[in-house]
Design a protein around this motif. Structure first.
Motif, PDB file in Angstrom:
ATOM      1  N   THR A   1       5.952  -1.479   2.016  1.00  0.00           N
ATOM      2  CA  THR A   1       7.120  -1.490   2.155  1.00  0.00           C
ATOM      3  C   THR A   1       7.981  -0.342   2.451  1.00  0.00           C
ATOM      4  O   THR A   1       8.941  -0.016   3.424  1.00  0.00           O
ATOM      5  N   ASP A   2       7.434   0.790   2.002  1.00  0.00           N
ATOM      6  CA  ASP A   2       7.770   2.316   1.999  1.00  0.00           C
ATOM      7  C   ASP A   2       9.328   2.105   1.518  1.00  0.00           C
ATOM      8  O   ASP A   2      10.277   2.898   2.286  1.00  0.00           O
ATOM      9  N   VAL A   3       9.689   1.261   0.522  1.00  0.00           N
ATOM     10  CA  VAL A   3      11.203   1.503   0.148  1.00  0.00           C
ATOM     11  C   VAL A   3      11.157   2.928  -0.492  1.00  0.00           C
ATOM     12  O   VAL A   3      10.318   3.759  -0.775  1.00  0.00           O
TER      13      VAL A   3
ATOM     14  N   ALA B   1       0.562   7.026   4.936  1.00  0.00           N
ATOM     15  CA  ALA B   1       1.549   6.143   5.338  1.00  0.00           C
ATOM     16  C   ALA B   1       1.682   6.666   6.758  1.00  0.00           C
ATOM     17  O   ALA B   1       1.901   7.626   7.187  1.00  0.00           O
ATOM     18  N   HIS B   2       2.169   5.485   7.555  1.00  0.00           N
ATOM     19  CA  HIS B   2       2.591   5.561   8.779  1.00  0.00           C
ATOM     20  C   HIS B   2       1.778   5.766   9.810  1.00  0.00           C
ATOM     21  O   HIS B   2       1.385   4.772  10.447  1.00  0.00           O
ATOM     22  N   GLY B   3       1.426   6.781  10.282  1.00  0.00           N
ATOM     23  CA  GLY B   3       0.448   7.185  11.559  1.00  0.00           C
ATOM     24  C   GLY B   3       0.836   6.784  12.685  1.00  0.00           C
ATOM     25  O   GLY B   3       0.236   6.533  13.412  1.00  0.00           O
TER      26      GLY B   3
ATOM     27  N   THR C   1       0.677  -1.116   0.012  1.00  0.00           N
ATOM     28  CA  THR C   1      -0.094   0.065  -0.048  1.00  0.00           C
ATOM     29  C   THR C   1       0.759   1.171   0.109  1.00  0.00           C
ATOM     30  O   THR C   1       0.321   2.434  -0.018  1.00  0.00           O
ATOM     31  N   HIS C   2       2.242   1.100  -0.105  1.00  0.00           N
ATOM     32  CA  HIS C   2       2.879   2.391   0.071  1.00  0.00           C
ATOM     33  C   HIS C   2       4.534   2.084  -0.209  1.00  0.00           C
ATOM     34  O   HIS C   2       5.170   1.357   0.380  1.00  0.00           O
ATOM     35  N   ILE C   3       4.878   2.315  -1.660  1.00  0.00           N
ATOM     36  CA  ILE C   3       6.245   2.121  -1.946  1.00  0.00           C
ATOM     37  C   ILE C   3       6.840   3.201  -2.715  1.00  0.00           C
ATOM     38  O   ILE C   3       5.800   3.725  -3.823  1.00  0.00           O
ATOM     39  N   HIS C   4       7.823   3.715  -2.641  1.00  0.00           N
ATOM     40  CA  HIS C   4       8.507   4.751  -3.669  1.00  0.00           C
ATOM     41  C   HIS C   4       9.304   4.241  -4.587  1.00  0.00           C
ATOM     42  O   HIS C   4      10.434   3.891  -4.501  1.00  0.00           O
ATOM     43  N   ALA C   5       8.644   4.045  -5.756  1.00  0.00           N
ATOM     44  CA  ALA C   5       9.366   3.322  -6.893  1.00  0.00           C
ATOM     45  C   ALA C   5      10.763   4.003  -7.227  1.00  0.00           C
ATOM     46  O   ALA C   5      11.698   3.491  -7.472  1.00  0.00           O
TER      47      ALA C   5
ATOM     48  N   SER D   1      -0.711  10.014   1.043  1.00  0.00           N
ATOM     49  CA  SER D   1       0.499  10.813   1.427  1.00  0.00           C
ATOM     50  C   SER D   1       1.177  10.328   2.712  1.00  0.00           C
ATOM     51  O   SER D   1       1.003   9.170   2.721  1.00  0.00           O
ATOM     52  N   HIS D   2       1.783  11.072   3.425  1.00  0.00           N
ATOM     53  CA  HIS D   2       2.450  10.578   4.717  1.00  0.00           C
ATOM     54  C   HIS D   2       1.851  11.304   5.811  1.00  0.00           C
ATOM     55  O   HIS D   2       1.489  12.536   5.611  1.00  0.00           O
ATOM     56  N   ILE D   3       1.785  10.585   7.031  1.00  0.00           N
ATOM     57  CA  ILE D   3       1.187  11.444   8.258  1.00  0.00           C
ATOM     58  C   ILE D   3       1.845  10.822   9.503  1.00  0.00           C
ATOM     59  O   ILE D   3       1.964   9.726   9.481  1.00  0.00           O
TER      60      ILE D   3
HETATM   61 FE    FE Z   1       6.845   7.004   2.078  1.00  0.00          FE
END
Ligand code: FE
Ligand code: GUN
Length: 452
Positions: free
Chosen positions: A329-331, A278-280, A81-85, A239-241
Motif C-alpha cells: 500500500t505504501d501508506v 519498494a517500487h522499482g 509487503t510495504h507500509i509505513h505505519a 528499503s526503497h529503490i
Molecule cells: Fe515507502
C-alpha cells in the motif's frame, strides 16, 4: 474441541476455498473441508464429498464443522509487503508533491513526532486494526527512527494478532528536517538494540527487519553496517529503490562509482533473498537480473506510484525476469491502507501500460490475486509459513461474504466462485470480510470494539 492422535483440531470449515499455487494463479476448491490444528496450521484440506469418512479420519463431529453459506468463500489473507505505519496519521492527504519534496514537507515532520510514545500508541493501534479489518494478515512495516516506538508497533501487532515484519528506520544524511536524523553510530547501535529487544519478546509472528530508508538517506558506512547486521542475524532487509526519476538522478550523483541504483545496494550487502525493495519503477533489465540472482524481491505499490506521480512499474517485465513480487500500500504515499485497493490500482496501472503499448500483456485479476497473497508471502520469504492453503502452513485466511447485508455490491443471481472472487476483488471492502484468521486465531471481529 476434538482430538485425533494427540493433534487437536481447532477449526473445521466446509465450503469453497480459493488460493494460488506456483503453477496456477487461481485454484478453486468447491465443497472442500479444511481443518486447522491447535498450532494454527492447516492439518488437511480435502473434498467434502465423503465428509463422514473425513470426520473419522480426522476425528471431528458434524457439529464441529462450520459450513459456509451461499456467496461465502475462504481465501488466503492479504499480504502488504510495504507500509509505513508511522505515516497512517495523514493517509488520504498530502499527495500534491513529488517524492523528495513530499518527504521533507510532510513525512519527516510527522515521523519526528514518534519520539512521543503516546502519539505512537494511538496511531499504531489504529493502523494495525484498520489493516486487519481490511484483510491484511501479514504486514511489512516501516516505523520511524525511534527504537522504543518501533518496539511498541511490534507489541501492538502481536497483541492484535497480525503477522508482521517491523523495521526501525535508519537515516543519517540528506535530511532537511533538523530534529529527525541520527548519526551513523546511533543508527547502527539502535538497530542492534531494536533487534535484540524485539527478539527477546519472543512474539510468535512478529520479527524485526533491517531498514535503511533508501540510498539518499544513508551514507555508505551506515549501509555497510546494516548489511553486516542483517547478515550476522539472518534478518530481513527492506528499503526503497528507483521510485522516482529525480531520486534516481540524485543517487547517480551521490554514488557515481556504482553501476546502477541496484549496484549501490548490492555492493553494500543489502540485496539478499530476504530483501524487499519498494517500487522499482525505473529498474533496467540488467538490474532486474541482479534481483533475480540475489533472490531479492520487489514490492509493487501502485497507489503510491500514481498518487505522488512517481511512475508506472511494468509488473509483466518483473514477472518475466522471475523476480519475486508482491503488493504494497505504501501508506501514506499511497492513500489507501487496503490491499484490495492495491489490487485495483495494480490492474489499472497494467491497463495504462496496455493503452500506451497495445502489445503489453495486461495482468489478469487472477495474477494480481496471486501477487496479493502467495506473491507477497514469497516476496517476504514467508511462503514456507503462509500464502496459500497447503497442508502444514499457518492458516492465515479471510472468510468473505460477497453478499454482506450492508455491503457495497449486489449479486443478481447464482454465480460461480470465480465470479464471486472477481466481484469481491473489484468491488468489495471490509464489510465483505466477515472473519480474519492469523495462524488459526480469529483476529477479526476484534475481541473488544475499537475507540476512535
Ligand atoms: Fe515507502
Ligand atoms: N523513499 C524514502 N522514504 C520514503 C517514504 O517514506 N515513502 C516513499 N513512498 N518513498 C520513500
Amino acid at each position: 474441541e476434538t482430538t485425533v492422535c494427540n493433534h487437536p483440531v481447532k477449526h473445521i470449515f466446509r465450503g469453497t476455498f480459493v488460493h494460488s499455487t506456483q503453477d496456477t494463479p487461481l485454484k478453486i476448491l468447491e465443497d472442500n473441508v479444511l481443518g486447522v490444528d491447535d498450532d494454527g496450521k492447516i492439518a488437511f484440506i480435502e473434498s467434502g464429498k465423503d465428509v463422514v469418512s473425513l470426520s473419522h479420519k480426522w476425528g471431528f463431529k458434524a457439529s464441529d464443522v462450520k459450513q459456509l453459506e451461499l456467496h461465502e468463500f475462504i481465501m488466503p489473507g492479504l499480504v502488504d509487503t510495504h507500509i509505513h505505519a508511522s505515516q497512517y496519521s495523514y493517509t488520504g492527504t498530502a499527495l500534491d508533491l513529488p517524492l523528495l519534496q513530499w518527504l521533507n514537507t510532510y513525512t519527516f515532520p510527522v515521523e519526528a513526532k514518534y519520539k512521543d510514545l503516546t502519539f505512537a500508541d494511538n496511531v499504531y493501534n489504529k493502523v494495525v486494526r484498520r489493516t486487519l479489518m481490511n484483510g491484511t494478515t501479514t504486514a511489512c512495516y516501516f516505523a520511524t527512527i525511534h527504537t522504543d516506538a518501533s518496539l511498541l508497533l511490534g507489541e501492538i501487532a502481536n497483541k492484535l494478532g497480525q503477522r508482521a515484519l517491523v523495521g526501525k528506520v535508519c537515516m543519517n544524511c540528506n535530511n532537511a528536517v533538523e530534529h529527525y536524523k541520527e548519526s551513523t553510530e546511533e543508527s547502527s547501535e539502535e538497530t542492534k538494540r531494536f533487534i535484540h529487544e524485539l527478539l527477546k519478546k519472543k512474539y510468535p509472528h512478529v520479527r524485526p527487519v533491517v531498514t535503511p530508508r533508501f540510498a539518499l538517506s544513508c551514507c555508505s558506512a551506515l549501509m555497510r553496517d546494516l548489511g553486516d547486521i542483517a547478515k550476522n542475524n539472518n534478518l530481513h532487509i527492506q528499503s526503497h529503490i528507483s521510485e522516482n526519476k529525480e531520486e534516481c538522478e540524485a543517487v547517480k550523483q551521490l554514488f557515481p562509482e556504482f553501476e546502477s541504483y541496484t549496484d549501490v545496494y548490492l555492493k553494500h550487502n543489502l540485496l539478499t533473498d530476504k530483501t524487499v525493495m519498494a517500487h522499482g519503477c525505473y529498474l533496467s533489465d540488467a538490474e532486474l537480473q541482479v534481483f533475480r540472482d540475489t533472490g531479492a524481491s520487489i514490492s509493487h505499490c501502485p497507489n503510491s506510484n500514481i498518487s505522488i506521480c512517481s511512475g508506472l512499474l511494468d509488473v509483466r517485465n518483473v514477472l518475466n525476469h522471475k523476480v519475486k513480487i508482491g503488493l504494497g500500500t505504501d501508506v501514506a504515499g499511497g492513500y489507501s491502507p487496503s490491499i484490495l485497493d492495491a489490487i485495483r490500482r495494480a490492474l489499472d496501472s497494467s491497463k495504462v501500460l496496455t493503452i500506451q503499448d497495445p502489445s503489453h500483456q495486461t495482468l489478469t485479476f487472477e495474477e494480481v490475486f496471486r501477487l496479493a497473497t502467495l506473491g507477497g508471502s514469497q516476496a517476504l520469504s514467508l511462503d514456507s509459513e503462509t500464502g496459500n492453503f497447503e497442508v502444514g502452513k499457518d492458516f492465515d485466511a479471510l472468510l468473505v461474504n460477497v453478499c454482506a447485508p450492508e455491503g457495497p455490491m449486489d449479486i443478481c443471481g447464482p454465480e460461480p466462485p470465480k465470479v464471486l472472487l472477481e466481484k469481491f476483488l473489484n468491488l468489495g471492502d471490509d464489510r465483505n470480510i466477515r472473519e480474519v484468521y492469523v495462524a488459526g486465531r480469529r483476529v477479526v471481529p476484534f475481541a473488544e470494539t475499537a475507540s476512535c
